[in-house]
Design a protein around this motif. Structure first.
Motif, PDB file in Angstrom:
ATOM      1  N   ASN A 102       0.800  -1.216   0.000  1.00 18.63           N
ATOM      2  CA  ASN A 102       0.000   0.000   0.000  1.00 18.63           C
ATOM      3  C   ASN A 102       0.840   1.278   0.000  1.00 18.63           C
ATOM      4  O   ASN A 102       0.311   2.371   0.198  1.00 18.63           O
ATOM      5  N   GLU A 103       2.154   1.140  -0.235  1.00 17.46           N
ATOM      6  CA  GLU A 103       3.034   2.298  -0.141  1.00 17.46           C
ATOM      7  C   GLU A 103       2.683   3.365  -1.181  1.00 17.46           C
ATOM      8  O   GLU A 103       2.624   4.566  -0.878  1.00 17.46           O
ATOM      9  N   THR A 104       2.419   2.920  -2.413  1.00 13.36           N
ATOM     10  CA  THR A 104       2.083   3.882  -3.472  1.00 13.36           C
ATOM     11  C   THR A 104       0.792   4.609  -3.163  1.00 13.36           C
ATOM     12  O   THR A 104       0.685   5.825  -3.319  1.00 13.36           O
ATOM     13  N   LEU A 105      -0.222   3.848  -2.707  1.00 13.69           N
ATOM     14  CA  LEU A 105      -1.506   4.446  -2.362  1.00 13.69           C
ATOM     15  C   LEU A 105      -1.356   5.435  -1.219  1.00 13.69           C
ATOM     16  O   LEU A 105      -1.987   6.502  -1.210  1.00 13.69           O
ATOM     17  N   TYR A 106      -0.490   5.103  -0.275  1.00 13.14           N
ATOM     18  CA  TYR A 106      -0.271   5.999   0.858  1.00 13.14           C
ATOM     19  C   TYR A 106       0.347   7.315   0.397  1.00 13.14           C
ATOM     20  O   TYR A 106      -0.078   8.391   0.809  1.00 13.14           O
ATOM     21  N   ARG A 107       1.355   7.236  -0.481  1.00 15.29           N
ATOM     22  CA  ARG A 107       2.000   8.463  -0.962  1.00 15.29           C
ATOM     23  C   ARG A 107       1.021   9.317  -1.756  1.00 15.29           C
ATOM     24  O   ARG A 107       1.003  10.536  -1.631  1.00 15.29           O
TER      25      ARG A 107
END
Length: 451
Positions: A102-107
């Motif tokens: 979920n790192e991309t979604l978080y950024r």
């Protein structure tokens, strides 16, 4: 022969089902709180299920504990878990997936406006669209309607609010507030048995409850309940447990106020003379109200240790501040008995006299002295409900104001008076002086007498 309408319905169903997956499967379940049947010896947590991409079925995910189990009361644990559940539910709606990175979604979410929430709890699958039915599919408009989450239960909402209020309200305020909320909760249980979640409570229900309170008691009491409920829903709104505090649009009702009247000079002298022989303790109590301008409940809170004999000052818990210090004027200091023989933790005023233990609330103490004043003074002199202990504060502030005005301007008088009465702002003092009619005009007959 087939009915024409039946034929249309059959063909429409075939075309629509081939174009869309009507199962409309949710990707996750609504997060819930596990309380182990309120057993505090076991671990409590938030749990939910998410659709497994390999099996296509909802699968229970790892429970979320946070720091909830560090707390040893039901209310505190529910408060922590309720916030955890809200955070989890918000993330799931924004598209977070326990089976993905979920790192991309978080950024991306950090770069967007924080007030924008992307709802992804309904996903329509169109993989099964047939090429030969594209025309039909393009003509069918499918609207994504978010499912309204019910959120916290009534009990969870009440428990959460209680934890917050216990940390922010004074003991006396908490008792009154808690009583109002408890009665509202019982009213919901008795009259709205189908309401299980706090988001189901609406303005019409609260208005009906307040109407019942008013018919049974008074408009003033109804307004007090309204204030408590507004505080309750404000807390829930702040923590996103309800969409809005709709109590704000429910208006207060006009009430008939009974103002504490000031005593005339003759009345005051007669009362003091009477108490000199009948009840010296009550007389000293009244002098703290009269000469030090304390409220009756503030006098009730005084302890022996609050009196500083060296500086001739007293410290007390005021209405809107944790601690205040005032000088003890000579007119009062000369009436104080020797307090050296009493323990500092003893209360200054008790039913038995000066200095002693008295384990009850400040409200109960004030009620005791109010009843004592009625029995010893009001019944004796035939005074109505508009006269009370508080009237002595009004009487002496009025007297002091008018004496100061003989030599000072209105602004100078009020500036000096603020240091004595303890009002925090000039505006508050001015409102108070208007309420007790401390400032009266000079005789204006010359302006209206016949020429």
């Amino acid at each position: 022969m087939r009915n024409f309408n039946d034929l249309i319905e059959q063909e429409y169903k075939s075309a629509y089902e081939s174009a869309y997956d009507l199962s409309l499967k949710k990707e996750f379940s609504t997060p819930k709180i596990y309380t182990a049947n309120n057993d505090l010896s076991k671990r409590w947590y938030v749990y939910f299920s998410f659709r497994n991409p390999e099996t296509g079925k909802l699968k229970r995910q790892t429970p979320i504990y946070g720091e909830a189990n560090k707390y040893k009361t039901k209310e505190e644990r529910l408060a922590v878990l309720t916030i955890l559940r809200q955070v989890l539910q918000k993330l799931l709606r924004q598209g977070y997936n326990p089976y993905q990175d979920n790192e991309t979604l978080y950024r991306e979410s950090q770069e967007k406006d924080p007030t924008t929430v992307v709802n992804k709890n309904l996903e329509y699958t169109k993989d099964s669209i047939r090429q030969d039915n594209n025309d039909i599919a393009n003509k069918v408009e499918v609207k994504e309607t978010p499912i309204e989450e019910l959120g916290a239960t009534l009990q969870e909402a009440f428990d959460f609010d209680f934890v917050i209020k216990k940390k922010t309200l004074q003991a006396s305020s908490l008792r009154s507030y808690g009583s109002h909320i408890k009665i509202f909760k019982e009213w919901l249980n008795n009259n709205k048995k189908d309401v299980k979640y706090i988001k189901q409570v609406n303005k019409a229900m609260v208005s009906a409850f307040l109407l019942e309170i008013m018919t049974k008691t008074s408009a003033r009491n109804r307004n007090n309940y309204r204030a408590s409920l507004s505080s309750f829903f404000s807390t829930l709104e702040e923590h996103e447990m309800v969409r809005e505090n709709f109590i704000k649009i429910i208006k207060n009702l006009k009430t008939k106020t009974t103002r504490n009247k000031t005593y005339t000079k003759i009345q005051q002298q007669e009362i003091f003379d009477h108490l000199e022989n009948e009840d010296p303790t009550l007389l000293l109590f009244i002098k703290f109200v009269s000469y030090n301008f304390l409220r009756p409940i503030e006098v009730c809170r005084l302890k022996i240790g609050d009196i500083n004999a060296e500086n001739r000052t007293l410290s007390f818990k005021a209405k809107n501040s944790p601690l205040k210090t005032k000088i003890i004027p000579e007119v009062l200091w000369g009436d104080l008995p020797n307090l050296d023989e009493h323990k500092p933790e003893n209360f200054l005023f008790t039913p038995e006299g000066i200095g002693g233990e008295w384990e009850t609330t400040a409200d109960n103490k004030r009620n005791y002295f109010s009843k004592r004043f009625k029995r010893v003074v009001k019944d004796k002199f035939g005074l109505g409900e508009e006269y009370g202990l508080y009237s002595f504060r009004h009487t002496y502030i009025t007297k002091l104001y008018r004496e100061l005005r003989k030599t000072l301007t209105p602004f100078e008088t009020k500036s000096y008076l603020m240091q004595i009465t303890g009002h925090s702002t000039m505006l508050a003092l001015e409102q108070y002086l208007r309420d007790i009619d401390a400032e009266l005009p000079e005789d204006y007959s010359k302006f209206i007498e016949p020429k």
